[in-house]
Scaffold this motif. Sequence first.
Motif, PDB file in Angstrom:
ATOM      1  N   UNK A   1       0.633  -1.459   0.443  1.00 58.26           N
ATOM      2  CA  UNK A   1       0.073   0.431   0.090  1.00 58.26           C
ATOM      3  C   UNK A   1       1.685   1.454  -0.251  1.00 58.26           C
ATOM      4  N   UNK A   2       0.526   2.196  -1.169  1.00 59.07           N
ATOM      5  CA  UNK A   2       1.240   3.627  -1.513  1.00 59.07           C
ATOM      6  C   UNK A   2       0.081   4.692  -0.847  1.00 59.07           C
ATOM      7  N   UNK A   3       0.155   5.461   0.007  1.00 59.89           N
ATOM      8  CA  UNK A   3      -0.489   6.563   0.338  1.00 59.89           C
ATOM      9  C   UNK A   3      -2.006   5.675  -0.525  1.00 59.89           C
ATOM     10  N   UNK A   4      -2.252   4.397  -0.293  1.00 64.84           N
ATOM     11  CA  UNK A   4      -3.822   4.127   0.111  1.00 64.84           C
ATOM     12  C   UNK A   4      -4.508   3.460  -1.061  1.00 64.84           C
ATOM     13  N   UNK A   5      -3.509   3.347  -1.417  1.00 66.59           N
ATOM     14  CA  UNK A   5      -3.664   2.718  -2.864  1.00 66.59           C
ATOM     15  C   UNK A   5      -2.829   1.466  -3.192  1.00 66.59           C
ATOM     16  N   UNK A   6      -3.501   0.425  -3.462  1.00 70.02           N
ATOM     17  CA  UNK A   6      -2.952  -1.063  -3.448  1.00 70.02           C
ATOM     18  C   UNK A   6      -2.198  -1.623  -4.349  1.00 70.02           C
ATOM     19  N   UNK A   7      -0.744  -2.066  -4.496  1.00 69.01           N
ATOM     20  CA  UNK A   7      -0.534  -3.180  -5.793  1.00 69.01           C
ATOM     21  C   UNK A   7      -0.823  -4.433  -5.200  1.00 69.01           C
ATOM     22  N   UNK A   8      -0.766  -5.911  -6.297  1.00 69.08           N
ATOM     23  CA  UNK A   8      -1.151  -6.988  -5.490  1.00 69.08           C
ATOM     24  C   UNK A   8      -0.224  -7.691  -6.783  1.00 69.08           C
ATOM     25  N   UNK A   9       0.371  -9.143  -6.186  1.00 71.58           N
ATOM     26  CA  UNK A   9       1.472  -9.962  -8.005  1.00 71.58           C
ATOM     27  C   UNK A   9       1.549 -11.249  -7.038  1.00 71.58           C
ATOM     28  N   UNK A  10       2.116 -11.837  -8.045  1.00 66.99           N
ATOM     29  CA  UNK A  10       2.782 -12.814  -7.384  1.00 66.99           C
ATOM     30  C   UNK A  10       3.087 -13.689  -8.036  1.00 66.99           C
ATOM     31  N   UNK A  11       4.036 -14.963  -8.127  1.00 65.37           N
ATOM     32  CA  UNK A  11       5.105 -15.147  -8.521  1.00 65.37           C
ATOM     33  C   UNK A  11       4.759 -16.913  -8.305  1.00 65.37           C
ATOM     34  N   UNK A  12       5.582 -18.298  -8.938  1.00 65.88           N
ATOM     35  CA  UNK A  12       6.012 -19.234  -8.149  1.00 65.88           C
ATOM     36  C   UNK A  12       7.070 -19.445  -8.810  1.00 65.88           C
TER      37      UNK A  12
END
Length: 272
Positions: free
Chosen positions: A104-115
């Motif tokens: 979260x940066x300044x209330x905004x989200x990022x989301x990711x995944x790797x295998x």
Amino acid sequence: MGWKDRGVEIKTPEQVDLMRRAGLVVGRTLEVLRGAVRPGVTTRELDAIAEDAIRSAGASPSFLGYQGFPASICASVNDEVVHGIPGDRELREGDLVSLDCGAIVDGWHGDAAITVPVGPVPTELTALIADTEAALWAGIAAVRDGGRVGDVSAAVEGSLRAAGDYGVLEDYTGHGIGTAMHQPPDVPNTGRPGRGARLVPGIALAVEPMVTLGTHETVLLDDDWTVVTADGSWAAHCEHTFALTEDGVWVLTALDGGEAALTALGVPYGGR
């Protein structure tokens, strides 16, 4: 910011820029984790590495405390598909570990995944990872202004069905993302084109194929988080957050914004 299609959050360009900052934290953290995966490391140690990377970048972990989740990443090993809780388990050569990260940066989200494979693994496992990643990009490549979420779902499923006899999870999906980590609309990994919420500039979605070497059936463990395959088959999970801009698609959690992959797929790049 506007709202369309039953609560879908539509971002301004300035808000997408904030999401890009969060996405870069996630992307860089996952690359740090990729380099830290080795035999003997515990999933708890990977979690500590991730939390340090996120906080050192001036962000905060999306997952820590989310509905009581006790860690900064999900670390799911072998037959664990998603939502594995980091702990004392040591990775062994030949394992697969899926690492899911949010910031979260300044209330905004990022989301990711790797295998990530732990050392050398059999060909069927390297193919599983590659085919899951390819399906992720096929879904993102299906995004068009005026299209529908079902276009993304159908492209993910079509890519996987063409690649092999995989199980594609149906009970767990991608999602909208922005001022909250999970928002409408859901982004299933199976479906039909032309259905679901409309894709318009300002929409941001997390696409995340969850794929097994067996069936799509899963079991939730007693910790109420870890999802494992019902048949014990191994799994892979890959995810990116993207936004649709006036110019095209911007993959907010890819370090290059997705420019190389999108260009190769003939998709307009919408980053800046």
